[in-house]
Scaffold this active site. Structure first.
Site, PDB file in Angstrom:
ATOM      1  N   ASP A  97       0.792  -1.231   0.000  1.00 39.76           N
ATOM      2  CA  ASP A  97       0.000   0.000   0.000  1.00 39.76           C
ATOM      3  C   ASP A  97       0.826   1.284   0.000  1.00 39.76           C
ATOM      4  O   ASP A  97       0.352   2.331   0.405  1.00 39.76           O
ATOM      5  CB  ASP A  97      -0.928  -0.005   1.218  1.00 39.76           C
ATOM      6  N   GLU A 119      -1.230  -8.965  -1.394  1.00 40.44           N
ATOM      7  CA  GLU A 119      -1.786  -8.391  -0.166  1.00 40.44           C
ATOM      8  C   GLU A 119      -2.958  -7.464  -0.495  1.00 40.44           C
ATOM      9  O   GLU A 119      -3.085  -6.357   0.016  1.00 40.44           O
ATOM     10  CB  GLU A 119      -0.722  -7.637   0.650  1.00 40.44           C
ATOM     11  N   GLU A 133      -1.982   5.328   2.961  1.00 41.63           N
ATOM     12  CA  GLU A 133      -1.972   3.927   2.523  1.00 41.63           C
ATOM     13  C   GLU A 133      -3.354   3.365   2.212  1.00 41.63           C
ATOM     14  O   GLU A 133      -3.496   2.557   1.296  1.00 41.63           O
ATOM     15  CB  GLU A 133      -1.264   3.053   3.566  1.00 41.63           C
ATOM     16  N   HIS A 216       6.642   4.614  12.838  1.00 39.25           N
ATOM     17  CA  HIS A 216       7.059   5.475  11.732  1.00 39.25           C
ATOM     18  C   HIS A 216       5.904   6.069  10.925  1.00 39.25           C
ATOM     19  O   HIS A 216       6.110   6.813   9.991  1.00 39.25           O
ATOM     20  CB  HIS A 216       7.948   4.678  10.773  1.00 39.25           C
ATOM     21  N   ARG A 218       2.878   8.117   9.201  1.00 42.04           N
ATOM     22  CA  ARG A 218       2.596   9.550   9.055  1.00 42.04           C
ATOM     23  C   ARG A 218       1.565  10.050  10.062  1.00 42.04           C
ATOM     24  O   ARG A 218       1.704  11.133  10.612  1.00 42.04           O
ATOM     25  CB  ARG A 218       2.093   9.836   7.642  1.00 42.04           C
ATOM     26  N   HIS A 249      13.278   4.540  12.331  1.00 47.30           N
ATOM     27  CA  HIS A 249      13.071   4.711  10.890  1.00 47.30           C
ATOM     28  C   HIS A 249      13.815   5.968  10.420  1.00 47.30           C
ATOM     29  O   HIS A 249      13.944   6.935  11.176  1.00 47.30           O
ATOM     30  CB  HIS A 249      11.563   4.854  10.657  1.00 47.30           C
TER      31      HIS A 249
HETATM   32  C1  UD1 Z   1       6.879   4.572   3.531  1.00 46.36           C
HETATM   33  C2  UD1 Z   1       5.440   4.171   3.166  1.00 46.36           C
HETATM   34  C3  UD1 Z   1       4.805   3.391   4.300  1.00 46.36           C
HETATM   35  C4  UD1 Z   1       5.655   2.218   4.697  1.00 46.36           C
HETATM   36  C5  UD1 Z   1       7.079   2.698   5.016  1.00 46.36           C
HETATM   37  C6  UD1 Z   1       7.960   1.508   5.303  1.00 46.36           C
HETATM   38  C7  UD1 Z   1       4.268   5.747   1.673  1.00 46.36           C
HETATM   39  C8  UD1 Z   1       3.411   6.937   1.588  1.00 46.36           C
HETATM   40  N1  UD1 Z   1       4.649   5.381   2.922  1.00 46.36           N
HETATM   41  O1  UD1 Z   1       6.830   5.511   4.615  1.00 46.36           O
HETATM   42  O2  UD1 Z   1       3.541   2.911   3.879  1.00 46.36           O
HETATM   43  O3  UD1 Z   1       5.107   1.586   5.830  1.00 46.36           O
HETATM   44  O4  UD1 Z   1       7.608   3.412   3.899  1.00 46.36           O
HETATM   45  O5  UD1 Z   1       9.185   1.864   5.791  1.00 46.36           O
HETATM   46  O6  UD1 Z   1       4.595   5.147   0.660  1.00 46.36           O
HETATM   47  N2  UD1 Z   1      14.506   7.844   4.173  1.00 46.36           N
HETATM   48  C9  UD1 Z   1      15.860   7.731   4.012  1.00 46.36           C
HETATM   49  N3  UD1 Z   1      16.400   6.510   3.699  1.00 46.36           N
HETATM   50  C10 UD1 Z   1      15.621   5.397   3.559  1.00 46.36           C
HETATM   51  C11 UD1 Z   1      14.248   5.525   3.753  1.00 46.36           C
HETATM   52  C12 UD1 Z   1      13.691   6.748   4.055  1.00 46.36           C
HETATM   53  O7  UD1 Z   1      16.598   8.683   4.140  1.00 46.36           O
HETATM   54  O8  UD1 Z   1      16.148   4.310   3.281  1.00 46.36           O
HETATM   55  C13 UD1 Z   1      13.897   9.177   4.501  1.00 46.36           C
HETATM   56  C14 UD1 Z   1      13.923  10.157   3.363  1.00 46.36           C
HETATM   57  O9  UD1 Z   1      14.278  11.388   3.846  1.00 46.36           O
HETATM   58  C15 UD1 Z   1      12.491  10.208   2.884  1.00 46.36           C
HETATM   59  C16 UD1 Z   1      11.745   9.968   4.165  1.00 46.36           C
HETATM   60  O10 UD1 Z   1      12.556   8.999   4.841  1.00 46.36           O
HETATM   61  O11 UD1 Z   1      12.217  11.451   2.333  1.00 46.36           O
HETATM   62  C17 UD1 Z   1      10.339   9.495   4.035  1.00 46.36           C
HETATM   63  O12 UD1 Z   1      10.173   8.405   3.161  1.00 46.36           O
HETATM   64  P1  UD1 Z   1       8.707   8.086   2.546  1.00 46.36           P
HETATM   65  O13 UD1 Z   1       8.871   6.952   1.598  1.00 46.36           O
HETATM   66  O14 UD1 Z   1       8.075   9.324   2.081  1.00 46.36           O
HETATM   67  O15 UD1 Z   1       7.818   7.659   3.785  1.00 46.36           O
HETATM   68  P2  UD1 Z   1       8.024   6.572   4.906  1.00 46.36           P
HETATM   69  O16 UD1 Z   1       7.707   7.229   6.181  1.00 46.36           O
HETATM   70  O17 UD1 Z   1       9.329   5.900   4.786  1.00 46.36           O
END
Ligand code: UD1
Length: 391
Positions: A97, A119, A133, A216, A218, A249
């Site tokens: 999702d 899923e 999601e 983690h 939102r 996270h």
């Molecule tokens: C995302 C998913 C969420 C999932 C989660 C798993 C969406 C909207 N959300 O949330 O459903 O449960 O991933 O982990 O798709 N970042 C890094 N390095 C990484 C990963 C993240 O630096 O390896 C930082 C970056 O600054 C990025 C921020 O995390 O901009 C947010 O990442 P984002 O994919 O927007 O949302 P998640 O909170 O990770």
């Protein structure tokens, strides 16, 4: 000519749950598995790709610092549409999702390429929770030609939305396949790996009760995450034998709050995100799990660990019904402490939740997904669905 199945994923949980499916397709002569990562996550995704030894054929590298949902959506949509046009897959396979899933399904829809959704059918029935999601999975299911529902409840959700029965197969959740695949490989924590993880603070004494915390989402940013941290600090103070490990996270919104409120609190350890093997090992050693993650809700019952879900709602009520998980409700420090108390103070309450049974799968979900895909392409007949408690 083998059918070209393009697997698209972007974040850590998708990689974990698709890895066994990719392996299963790789074994079939009728299919050719091709892998594209959007790179919505970089470090956290690369860890899992390495752990499961996945071969990546295409990498869109869309991640930017503090990316907005619109950044991820447009980056993935444009990048994937170009790739689909170039390599013309027979089926695009997505899981879960995240924004990558929604964009991956939508890009395929625009090009009239069938989509398989692993899923499928999870619903909280609240578009704001989890955000975004719930909308992502509804959209993916809306356009998918093949729905791989992990449970019978998920199938019922899809039928209620008017999704054709013939497109749905109850498969079990592929996370159980992933766990089975790595279970034999989990290493016993040596003193060296303990020091690597916990900086040699020796906080994992044999007598202590380990709480594994992850958060983690939102909708938990800001106040709810502060309440979670407040509860954790209070727990560590109240129960002298409790130790908390919180792999934080990489999302900056999570990092900031966790560091500000928990850094230096005694018997609370903040670590970088763990690789999958370490996380599973920690889960195996834990006494109690506090989490807002979907995957950990599904993994904990495999180890008989009670889970307190740090959310108002869950789209995985099967674990709650089975008695191994509870939903906190409004995420306040008080609600968390109230839910933890009986588990720390009443052995019978703990035992009632710690019964081992996993309502989410039997380790054969990937096989069923392959069979249902064969049926879709007219290559084989019917598939026997997953029934909990039967294997
Ligand atoms: C995302 C998913 C969420 C999932 C989660 C798993 C969406 C909207 N959300 O949330 O459903 O449960 O991933 O982990 O798709 N970042 C890094 N390095 C990484 C990963 C993240 O630096 O390896 C930082 C970056 O600054 C990025 C921020 O995390 O901009 C947010 O990442 P984002 O994919 O927007 O949302 P998640 O909170 O990770």
């Amino acid at each position: 000519m083998p059918k070209k199945i393009l697997f698209v994923f972007g974040t850590r949980p998708e990689a974990i749950k698709l890895a066994p499916v990719i392996r299963a397709f790789e074994k079939e002569a009728a299919f050719r598995a091709v892998v594209c990562v959007t790179g919505q996550h970089r470090q956290m995704l690369d860890q899992v790709i390495f752990a499961f030894r996945l071969r990546v054929d295409h990498d869109l590298s869309i991640m930017t610092g503090n990316q907005t949902l619109a950044d991820i959506t447009t980056g993935a949509l444009n990048g994937l549409a170009d790739l689909y046009r170039k390599i013309r897959p027979d089926l695009v396979m997505v899981q879960g999702d995240t924004t990558t899933v929604m964009a991956g399904a939508l890009a395929a829809f625009y090009l009239k390429i069938p989509v398989g959704h692993v899923e499928a059918g999870l619903r909280s029935f609240d578009l704001a929770n989890p955000f975004p999601e719930e909308m992502n999975r509804i959209m993916a299911d809306r356009v998918a030609a093949l729905h791989f529902a992990p449970t019978r409840l998920a199938k019922r959700n899809l039928i209620k939305e008017g999704i054709g029965r013939k497109t749905i197969t109850v498969t079990g959740n592929t996370v159980v396949d992933a766990l089975a695949g790595i279970r034999n490989q989990t290493r016993d924590f040596s003193d060296a790996s303990l020091r690597r993880l916990f900086g040699g603070r020796g906080m994992m004494g044999r007598a202590s009760r380990l709480i594994l915390l992850t958060a983690h989402r939102r909708e938990n940013f800001g106040r709810p995450l502060e309440e979670i941290c407040k509860a954790i600090a209070a727990l560590a103070r109240r129960y002298q034998d409790a130790v908390v490990v919180y792999p934080v996270h990489l999302n900056p919104n999570v990092q900031r709050t966790a560091r500000r409120m928990l850094k230096g609190v005694s018997r609370v350890t903040l670590t970088a995100p763990l690789d999958y093997m370490d996380l599973i090992e920690l889960l195996r050693r834990s006494y109690l799990v506090l989490t807002d993650s979907g995957g950990i809700q599904e993994e904990a019952p495999a180890f008989g660990k009670p889970v307190l879900i740090l959310r108002r709602v869950t789209e995985r009520p099967e674990a709650v019904a089975a008695g191994c998980a509870r939903v906190i409700g409004e995420v306040t420090s008080q609600n968390i402490l109230k839910a933890v108390r009986p588990l720390f103070e009443q052995p019978s309450a703990y035992r009632a939740m710690a019964r081992v049974r996993n309502p989410f799968g039997d380790g054969r979900a990937s096989w069923r997904i392959v069979q249902a895909t064969r049926r879709f392409f007219g290559l084989s007949a019917d598939v026997a669905e997953f029934v909990p408690g039967r294997s």
